[in-house]
Enzyme design. Structure first.
Site, PDB file in Angstrom:
ATOM      1  N   ARG A   6       0.834  -1.199   0.000  1.00 51.46           N
ATOM      2  CA  ARG A   6       0.000   0.000   0.000  1.00 51.46           C
ATOM      3  C   ARG A   6       0.873   1.256   0.000  1.00 51.46           C
ATOM      4  NH1 ARG A   6      -0.922   4.881   2.378  1.00 51.46           N
ATOM      5  NH2 ARG A   6      -0.560   3.981   4.442  1.00 51.46           N
ATOM      6  N   GLU A 136      -3.273  11.160  10.271  1.00 58.31           N
ATOM      7  CA  GLU A 136      -2.367  11.717   9.262  1.00 58.31           C
ATOM      8  C   GLU A 136      -1.737  13.026   9.760  1.00 58.31           C
ATOM      9  OE1 GLU A 136      -2.365  12.795   4.483  1.00 58.31           O
ATOM     10  OE2 GLU A 136      -4.254  12.795   5.589  1.00 58.31           O
TER      11      GLU A 136
END
Length: 497
Positions: A6, A136
């Protein structure tokens, strides 16, 4: 958790096919035995959906489905529908871990963001999915908006979330900050599971991983060969070695012996070569070049450290070059089962140094050829010397050669043309021997070869068969240039006759 499939696929220019992803998923879980793998981002493409379906079908048959993870988004359930189609059961939900990202990218308040996350997590739970949450830009969040990060974590700890994932998204952390921030979080939320996801923009990712572990972090995100966006992610092989050697209290199941094999396969699939000096998996990292190091290895392994190549399914090598010395050559001779006396080793060493000065790379497979060439000396004192030559090859003109040969102290020069450079060289020699009224042998066979198994460009051997006065004999020449190696073989012939 390995995230090569990923986050590693965000390496510029890299895209795995569905079959490649399945092959690597099997290797990572079965062969390498990592605990979890993050295999894709939801909604990316039809090809990505096909890849995840292949992986989850296989994983379900192996009872691995809870070890397959997919990056998802806060998108009112669209990612969750995609996961249902893909057959995945674990989502890694991407959320905003810094106030800066939340304010300028999503243009939301914390309360709005948290409400949308809660909606997603509840829906995932109803579908039987496990949820992990990415924060994030968490590292910049801790630097610049710590109150927001703790407000967010206060909220997450009330939700049915299995793991909270802390990424250094832009690779900005120092090792001291990594320890400080994670330690503070571990103390404040002792009942939650935290993963650290390091990037390598300052080449600090492995150091940051070490400090994350010291601070009490519960999980790590790594990639094969350190693949990933920009400078990449924390490299799996290095981190595994670091944990095994410097954190004996931490037990992991990753098989060190499989690291090199998987690393080479990922390199082959991506087309991205592994730097020769990359720790653990680079071609040169278990190669001693300096002769003093090879000598020390023979004397109680003075230049060994704990990173023994056998741990990683590899072998120690001893490079051959101008810094090698006799000890390196002895090590390579032992591997080949060859024995030379001191004088012979001295001659071979000198030849290797000469090649090294010419920036040629010599390998173990070249050694028998070098030995053959060096020890192929005639019993009589050398009387013929090819002193100099000029070889020319120009479009539209026949190749030509000018040659100067010393025979018994007398210099002879000649110029000739031929069908090729070596043919021209031979024609010039024939004219010299014709003028001296000396017989010149006939060339009956000419063969060129490189050492079998050699991956260097250092050596080319020319084997020439001659017939002279009813007798047949062979001479060999060795050089990085084919024509020069033929000339060396010819000089040996001139001395024999």
């Amino acid at each position: 958790m390995d995230t090569t499939l990923r986050d590693g696929e965000q390496t510029s220019g890299v895209s795995f096919s569905a079959s490649e992803k399945l092959t690597l998923a099997k290797l990572l879980l079965d062969e390498l035995q990592v605990d979890r793998i993050e295999v894709a981002s939801a909604r990316v493409s039809d090809g990505e959906l096909e890849a995840v379906q292949k992986i989850t079908n296989w994983a379900a048959s192996q009872n691995y489905l809870d070890r397959i993870e997919v990056l998802t988004f806060v998108d009112r359930g669209v990612s969750l529908e995609w996961m249902q189609k893909a057959g995945a059961k674990v989502q890694n939900l991407l959320t905003k871990g810094s106030l800066n990202h939340l304010t300028h990218q999503l243009k939301q308040t914390p309360e709005q963001h948290f409400a949308a996350i809660e909606e997603n997590v509840v829906q995932a739970q109803e579908l039987g999915f496990t949820t992990n949450v990415y924060l994030e830009d968490w590292s910049n969040g801790m630097r610049n908006s710590k109150e927001y990060v703790f407000q967010f974590l206060d909220f997450l700890t009330t939700q049915p979330v299995k793991r909270i994932l802390l990424p250094d998204t832009l690779g900005v952390l120092t090792h001291t900050e990594t320890h400080e921030y994670i330690a503070e979080i571990i103390v404040r939320y002792p009942n939650s599971h935290f993963d650290f996801h390091g990037h390598n923009d300052y080449d600090l990712s492995v150091a940051n991983v070490m400090e994350a572990l010291k601070a009490g972090c519960h999980g790590l995100h790594l990639t094969v060969n350190g693949m990933g966006e920009r400078a990449g992610n924390a490299p799996l092989a290095s981190v595994v070695a670091v944990i095994n050697d410097f954190h004996p209290d931490i037990k992991i199941g990753v098989k060190e012996t499989a690291l090199y094999k998987v690393s080479k396969l990922v390199s082959a699939f991506t087309g991205f070569g592994i730097p020769a000096n990359k720790p653990i998996v680079g071609d040169n990292v278990f190669t001693q070049t300096a002769g003093i190091h090879a000598d020390g290895d023979s004397k109680k392994n003075l230049y060994f450290n704990d990173l023994l190549p056998e741990r990683f399914g590899r072998k120690r090598k001893y490079a051959l070059g101008k810094t090698s010395g006799k000890a390196n050559i002895q090590k390579n001779l032992q591997e080949l089962g060859l024995t030379l006396n001191d004088e012979e080793i001295k001659k071979v060493t000198q030849r290797i140094i000469e090649l090294g000065d010419k920036k040629e790379r010599v390998t173990k497979e070249d050694l028998p050829y070098i030995i053959s060439d060096v020890l192929d000396t005639v019993a009589k004192q050398q009387r013929v010397f090819v002193k100099s030559y000029v070889l020319t090859h120009a479009k539209g003109l026949k190749p030509s050669t000018a040659v100067a040969v010393e025979i018994d102290g007398e210099l002879h020069e000649a110029h000739a043309h031929g069908d090729g450079q070596y043919d021209a060289f031979m024609n010039a020699l024939r004219s010299i021997y014709k003028n001296k009224k000396k017989a010149f042998p006939e060339l009956t066979d000419y063969a060129v070869r490189i050492p079998p198994g050699s991956n260097s460009d250092a050596l080319c051997e020319t084997i020439i068969t001659w017939e002279h006065e009813g007798k047949e004999f062979i001479t060999r020449g060795l050089d990085s240039d084919q024509t020069v190696s033929a000339i060396k073989a010819t000089e040996k012939m001139l001395n024999i006759i």
